[in-house]
Design an enzyme around this catalytic site. Structure first.
Site, short mmCIF file in Angstrom:
data_model
loop_
_atom_site.label_atom_id
_atom_site.label_comp_id
_atom_site.label_asym_id
_atom_site.label_seq_id
_atom_site.Cartn_x
_atom_site.Cartn_y
_atom_site.Cartn_z
N ILE A 72 0.83 -1.04 -0.10
CA ILE A 72 0.04 -0.06 -0.12
C ILE A 72 0.69 1.23 0.15
O ILE A 72 1.87 1.04 0.76
CB ILE A 72 -1.05 -0.18 1.20
CG1 ILE A 72 -1.94 1.22 1.06
CG2 ILE A 72 -0.24 -0.08 2.40
CD1 ILE A 72 -2.84 1.18 2.30
N SER A 73 0.69 2.00 -0.98
CA SER A 73 1.62 3.40 -0.85
C SER A 73 1.70 4.34 0.24
O SER A 73 0.69 4.19 0.92
CB SER A 73 0.99 4.26 -2.18
OG SER A 73 0.72 3.42 -3.42
N GLN A 74 2.75 4.95 0.14
CA GLN A 74 3.00 6.10 1.51
C GLN A 74 1.94 7.05 1.12
O GLN A 74 1.47 7.66 0.23
CB GLN A 74 4.22 6.48 1.03
CG GLN A 74 4.96 7.15 1.96
CD GLN A 74 6.04 7.92 1.64
OE1 GLN A 74 6.89 7.10 0.91
NE2 GLN A 74 6.65 9.06 2.31
#
Ligand code: SAH
Length: 230
Positions: A72-74
């Protein structure tokens, strides 16, 4: 115990409220200043998109592991990409790389309609259930498929976002971008570092703009082979 779809900040425990304020501060300091984008992120409880083991880190501005070996992206990258995409309430948006569904949930709060494609069936299944049943977002469609060829049946799109890195801009996706449309994607030959770029389709042609160095998992062709969940 399950979290409420919309958080009522007045009733949130102090630690949660403080964590959310810290995250918004981190986003602002990294250049996410668009009030609509910040609001969409604040209203999207990231902990729901994480496995139990990582939930207490949901408000940290870091990428975290999700199922199927993906990430999951930052949050600040989600913020910067969403801001760069210039989404308006009239937009029909295509996302390639649904993953946990977090970016799609943020987009769904800003756009008219979101289509998001994921090559890992278990991720697509989980994201669909979360977005529709837990978050009550009925303007998102999750598709299990290979997003490299886009979604011709729903094209053209006003906005296209890739949350996996392509070696070059996929021409089939570009062909599905409407005139006046915007596409944001990481491109690069390396697994280590890629360049986030924005492409605008104008009546005269395509405008390319470099935004920031980023690191994403690669865009891979075909469906992933995942073990049966039984
Ligand atoms: N947007 C996601 C981040 C996911 S990471 C989130 O908010 O959680 C990128 C995702 O792209 C991975 O789940 C990976 O499986 C997916 N992906 C890679 N190549 C793809 C392709 N050709 N079609 C669809 N999804 C792809």
């Amino acid at each position: 115990m399950s979290a409420a779809p919309e958080h009522d900040d007045a009733n949130a425990p102090d630690a949660l409220r403080e964590g959310r304020m810290k995250l918004v501060f981190a986003l602002r300091s990294r250049g996410v200043t668009d009030a609509r984008v910040l609001d969409a992120i604040e209203r999207t409880p990231r902990e729901l998109f994480l496995d139990r083991a990582f939930r207490d880190r949901a408000l940290e501005d870091v990428a975290l592991p999700i199922a199927c070996g993906q990430t999951i992206s930052q949050p600040s990258i989600v913020g910067l990409m969403t801001q760069a995409l210039e989404v308006t309430p009239r937009c029909k948006v295509l996302e390639v790389g649904c993953g946990s569904g977090y970016q799609a949930a943020v987009l769904a709060r800003l756009a008219r309609r979101v289509y998001t494609i994921e090559r890992h069936r278990p991720l697509a299944r989980r994201a669909r259930a979360l977005l529709e049943r837990e978050l009550d977002l009925h303007n998102v469609t999750v598709i299990a498929g290979d997003g490299a060829s886009g979604l011709p049946a729903q094209a053209p799109f006003d906005r296209i976002i890739l949350t996996c890195a392509a070696e070059d801009t996929p021409s089939e996706l570009l062909a599905q971008l409407r005139v006046g449309g915007v596409m944001v994607l990481p491109v690069g030959q390396s697994d280590e570092i890629q360049q986030l770029i924005r492409i605008r389709r104008t009546p005269e042609g395509l405008d390319y703009q470099d935004l920031a160095p980023v690191r994403f998992v690669p865009l891979l062709e075909g469906m992933a082979e995942d073990p049966d969940e039984g």
